[in-house]
Structures are given as C-alpha cells and as structure tokens.
Design a protein around this motif. Sequence first.
Motif, short mmCIF file in Angstrom:
data_model
loop_
_atom_site.label_atom_id
_atom_site.label_comp_id
_atom_site.label_asym_id
_atom_site.label_seq_id
_atom_site.Cartn_x
_atom_site.Cartn_y
_atom_site.Cartn_z
N GLU A 188 -0.38 11.02 -4.53
CA GLU A 188 -1.00 10.67 -3.26
C GLU A 188 -2.50 10.91 -3.30
O GLU A 188 -3.29 10.13 -2.75
CB GLU A 188 -0.37 11.47 -2.12
CG GLU A 188 1.03 11.02 -1.74
CD GLU A 188 1.08 9.58 -1.29
OE1 GLU A 188 0.19 9.16 -0.51
OE2 GLU A 188 1.99 8.85 -1.70
N ARG A 189 -2.92 11.99 -3.95
CA ARG A 189 -4.35 12.28 -4.06
C ARG A 189 -5.07 11.18 -4.85
O ARG A 189 -6.19 10.79 -4.53
CB ARG A 189 -4.58 13.64 -4.73
CG ARG A 189 -4.15 14.84 -3.90
CD ARG A 189 -5.04 15.04 -2.69
NE ARG A 189 -4.71 16.24 -1.96
CZ ARG A 189 -5.20 16.53 -0.75
NH1 ARG A 189 -6.00 15.68 -0.14
NH2 ARG A 189 -4.86 17.64 -0.14
N PHE A 190 -4.42 10.66 -5.90
CA PHE A 190 -5.02 9.60 -6.68
C PHE A 190 -5.11 8.32 -5.86
O PHE A 190 -6.13 7.61 -5.88
CB PHE A 190 -4.21 9.35 -7.96
CG PHE A 190 -4.80 8.30 -8.86
CD1 PHE A 190 -6.05 8.48 -9.43
CD2 PHE A 190 -4.12 7.12 -9.11
CE1 PHE A 190 -6.63 7.51 -10.25
CE2 PHE A 190 -4.67 6.14 -9.93
CZ PHE A 190 -5.93 6.34 -10.50
N LYS A 191 -4.07 8.01 -5.08
CA LYS A 191 -4.10 6.84 -4.20
C LYS A 191 -5.21 7.00 -3.16
O LYS A 191 -5.87 6.01 -2.79
CB LYS A 191 -2.74 6.66 -3.52
CG LYS A 191 -1.66 6.13 -4.45
CD LYS A 191 -0.27 6.30 -3.88
CE LYS A 191 -0.04 5.50 -2.63
NZ LYS A 191 1.36 5.62 -2.14
N ASP A 192 -5.41 8.24 -2.69
CA ASP A 192 -6.50 8.48 -1.75
C ASP A 192 -7.85 8.20 -2.38
O ASP A 192 -8.76 7.65 -1.75
CB ASP A 192 -6.45 9.92 -1.24
CG ASP A 192 -5.31 10.16 -0.27
OD1 ASP A 192 -4.76 9.18 0.27
OD2 ASP A 192 -4.94 11.34 -0.07
N PHE A 193 -8.00 8.58 -3.65
CA PHE A 193 -9.24 8.31 -4.36
C PHE A 193 -9.51 6.81 -4.43
O PHE A 193 -10.61 6.33 -4.14
CB PHE A 193 -9.19 8.90 -5.77
CG PHE A 193 -10.27 8.41 -6.69
CD1 PHE A 193 -11.58 8.85 -6.55
CD2 PHE A 193 -9.99 7.48 -7.68
CE1 PHE A 193 -12.59 8.37 -7.38
CE2 PHE A 193 -10.98 7.01 -8.52
CZ PHE A 193 -12.29 7.45 -8.36
N LEU A 194 -8.47 6.05 -4.79
CA LEU A 194 -8.62 4.60 -4.90
C LEU A 194 -8.90 3.96 -3.54
O LEU A 194 -9.60 2.96 -3.45
CB LEU A 194 -7.35 3.98 -5.51
CG LEU A 194 -7.02 4.39 -6.95
CD1 LEU A 194 -5.68 3.78 -7.37
CD2 LEU A 194 -8.13 3.98 -7.91
N GLY A 195 -8.33 4.55 -2.48
CA GLY A 195 -8.50 4.01 -1.14
C GLY A 195 -9.71 4.56 -0.41
O GLY A 195 -9.89 4.29 0.78
N HIS A 196 -10.53 5.35 -1.09
CA HIS A 196 -11.74 5.93 -0.51
C HIS A 196 -11.38 6.77 0.71
O HIS A 196 -11.95 6.61 1.79
CB HIS A 196 -12.73 4.81 -0.14
CG HIS A 196 -14.17 5.21 -0.30
ND1 HIS A 196 -14.67 5.79 -1.45
CD2 HIS A 196 -15.23 5.13 0.56
CE1 HIS A 196 -15.95 6.03 -1.30
NE2 HIS A 196 -16.32 5.65 -0.10
N ARG A 197 -10.41 7.71 0.50
CA ARG A 197 -9.91 8.53 1.60
C ARG A 197 -9.97 10.01 1.21
O ARG A 197 -9.79 10.35 0.04
CB ARG A 197 -8.45 8.18 1.91
CG ARG A 197 -8.16 6.72 2.07
CD ARG A 197 -6.73 6.42 2.47
NE ARG A 197 -5.74 6.75 1.47
CZ ARG A 197 -4.81 5.90 1.03
NH1 ARG A 197 -4.78 4.65 1.48
NH2 ARG A 197 -3.91 6.29 0.15
N TYR A 198 -10.21 10.86 2.20
CA TYR A 198 -10.07 12.30 2.01
C TYR A 198 -8.98 12.77 2.96
O TYR A 198 -9.10 12.63 4.18
CB TYR A 198 -11.37 13.05 2.29
CG TYR A 198 -11.26 14.51 1.94
CD1 TYR A 198 -11.51 14.96 0.64
CD2 TYR A 198 -10.84 15.45 2.89
CE1 TYR A 198 -11.37 16.30 0.31
CE2 TYR A 198 -10.69 16.78 2.56
CZ TYR A 198 -10.95 17.20 1.27
OH TYR A 198 -10.79 18.53 0.94
#
Length: 436
Positions: A155-165
């Motif tokens: 999920e953290r990696f998907k957040d990185f790709l989605g420009h999310r914190y």
Amino acid sequence: MLKIFDLSLKINGFPLREAKAQLAAILAIPEAAYPDFIHSKKQEIVAYHLQHNTFYKQLAGNYTTWENLPVMTKKVLQRPLSERLSIGNTRKNVYCNKTSGSSGTPFIFAKDKMTHALTWASNCYRFGWYGIDFNTSLQARFYGIPLDFFGNRKERFKDFLGHRYRFPIFDLSDTALEKLLQHFRNKPFDYINGYTSAIVQFAKFLERNDYILSAICPSLKVCIVTSEMLFASDRELLEKQFGIPVVNEYGASELDLIAFENPKGQWQVNTETLYVEILDDQDRVVPHGTEGRIVITSLFNTAHPFIRYDIGDIGALSVHSTPKKAILEKLVGRTNDFALLPSGKKVPGLAFYYVTKSIIEDSGMVKEFVIRQIAADRFEIDYVSTGLLQEAMIQKMELALTLYLEPGLHFDFIRKNSLNRTHRGKLKQFTSLLAK
C-alpha cells in the motif's frame, strides 16, 4: 515532469490514455443522443455476458426485456470468482480486488483492464473539476492500511505511485493528531481524501486547538470525503476548520465512482460508465424524487457481469435528472442499516445517529460514537469521551429520540477507549443485530 501515476498504470497493463480518449468521446455525446447511447451499451453488455458467461446465462434465464432481467445481489456473487468470470478471463489477465465488507457481504470481483482504466479515467476527470492532477497533486490520505509487513509495504508503494501520503487512522487520539498536523506544516498537500469519520475527528481536534488548516498548509485546495455519511453539521465544521471546499464522493470499488459532487454542489451521477436505476421492493423503477434501492449496471466490464446490481443502498434521483446528467438527490443509507421498532415502524439507523449526535456533541466531551440495535426496543451506544456522560444528557437524548421516533425505547451507554473499525478503517455508524 515524469507522470509516475500514468506510467504505473501503463506498466501494469491498464490503457489509461485510451480510456481517457474513450471517456472524452462519451462526454462529447449530445444530450439528445444520450438515451440511444445508454440503450445500446445496456444491450451490448447483456448480450456479451449471455454469450460468454455461463454464470450469468443461468442467472438471467429466459429474459425478454431489460425489466425482466434479474437484480443481482451481493449474496449471489459469493461464490468462487472462477465461476463468475466470462470466457477468456483469468485472475492473471484481469484486475481483481475484494469489496470492503462494510455491507456485511464481502466478495472478490474482477474488471477487464480497459474497464479498470476507465475507472481511473473517470476519477481523473472528476477530481480535475477541483484542479487535482494525480501525477502532481499531493494527497493527504485518511484511509486504513494493512498492518502485516507485505500488505503495508504494498500500500505504501501504491501511495508513492499515486502521489499520496497516508495517515494511520486507527489512532485518533490528540497525541496522534498533533503528530499528523505536523505533516501539514511540512508538506505542500493539495487535497485531503478519505473516510468521513476520521477526517471529521481531525477537524474537531483543530477546533479544540483553534487551528485553521489552510493557514498552516496554504497549498490545500479541496477536501474530498468518501465511504461514510457526511452530515450537514460535519460539512460546516470541515469547511470552517479546513478553510477549503468540501466535496462528497460516493463510489464502490467493484464499480466506479457512482456520484461526485460537482462545483455547483450537485451530486452528479456517473452516467458515462454506469447506468443507475432506483427500484422499489418489486424491482420496478420508481419516479425521480422517490426513494428506492440503488441498482447499477457496469456498461463496459466484460470480465465480470454487474448487470442490475443491487449495491445495498437506498437513495433517490432528482426530478431534474436527465439521461446524461443525473443528480443523486438523496443517499439514505444501506438496506441493512434500518431499525425495525416495536410499533412496526422501519426507520434508517442513521436517524438514531443524527438525533443523538445533535445532543451528545454539545458537551464537547464526546469524540465519536456508534449505535447498535440489540433488540426491537433496545440499543447500545458505544462512545469515546473525556468523561462519563451525565444523567441529564442521557435523559435529554432519550426525550429527543421519543419525540422523533417513538416512546418506549431503551439505550445503554458504554464508554470505550476506542471504537472498532473495519480492517480498512471505516466506522460503521449504525448496526442492527436483529435478523431482517
């Protein structure tokens, strides 16, 4: 600038560019031609699954008209995914995920890759109404997250790709929220997105400490809430403490965004990839302005049939709706979120929550609460607060519930250190333990 979000979808086989072009073509269809577009897509998706999907062919039987097609329920879909996929689709060549289970009936679903790309194109289009670009706009994400190592890292990696914190929302204590606020001091967030209840708790923390979030983080443009009811009083609180517009989103992971609040304040239905019907208990379409069951057809998903799919919610379309621009006027709640009272009266569980909320929060001591029906005339209220509720407040609440609902109801108040949320972090505001 490298468009990491777009690129990540492309690498995973989701044709976002083509999907955006297809969505643009649909949006360009004139209003006068839109009924024909909807009619043809409905016929196409039914014909496709009748020919390529044994599960759906057996379910549909000898249908003759659209109105004769069966309404699909979530329970019908609780069988192995392999039995529900259309010919030519496997877990390896489709997008698979699992519904959250907030309705009490979770299941695994699938979308073909083009349909999943269309879902993201739809998201990009609607978030773009507020100047949000998933490639460049930084999101403050109030969602749950898996606690196991691999699930968490994924999920953290998907957040990185989605420009999310992403913020952990299982701890909403003042200490945790103070640490959360520090990120707004240090990061140029463009927007907030996440579960209503968690975002509201953050706003209450800001109110208690006399903070205005836009003064702390001037880059913020908008707050988009989802998955849980947004009450008018909560919207007022969010807009006051955040200093930015608040937008209401309604969607389902197995489908798409269903409705999204447009800049005019209307809950605009997604008529590009979905066909939304409001049905009565006999599966008949009700007039616009009348409440009924929200039943949805995914017009493009060839991997898995979602045709006349009862999502489990109750709502109404505005009388001003058109085939191209339908407006969701009301979203009452889920069909399993109703309380049956001793008199035989059936009321939305959120009615209890709303009436109680208007009183219980006046003291400022109660942070959040949920209501549970354990018998026809008895309810339990779990609450998190800085102290025990006083008898005077309990009596005031019971009087209000008697006035708005009916006399003879009993309430047990149970103070908790924290409230149980789903594994994804959702807070179910009302639950009935009675057999329907």
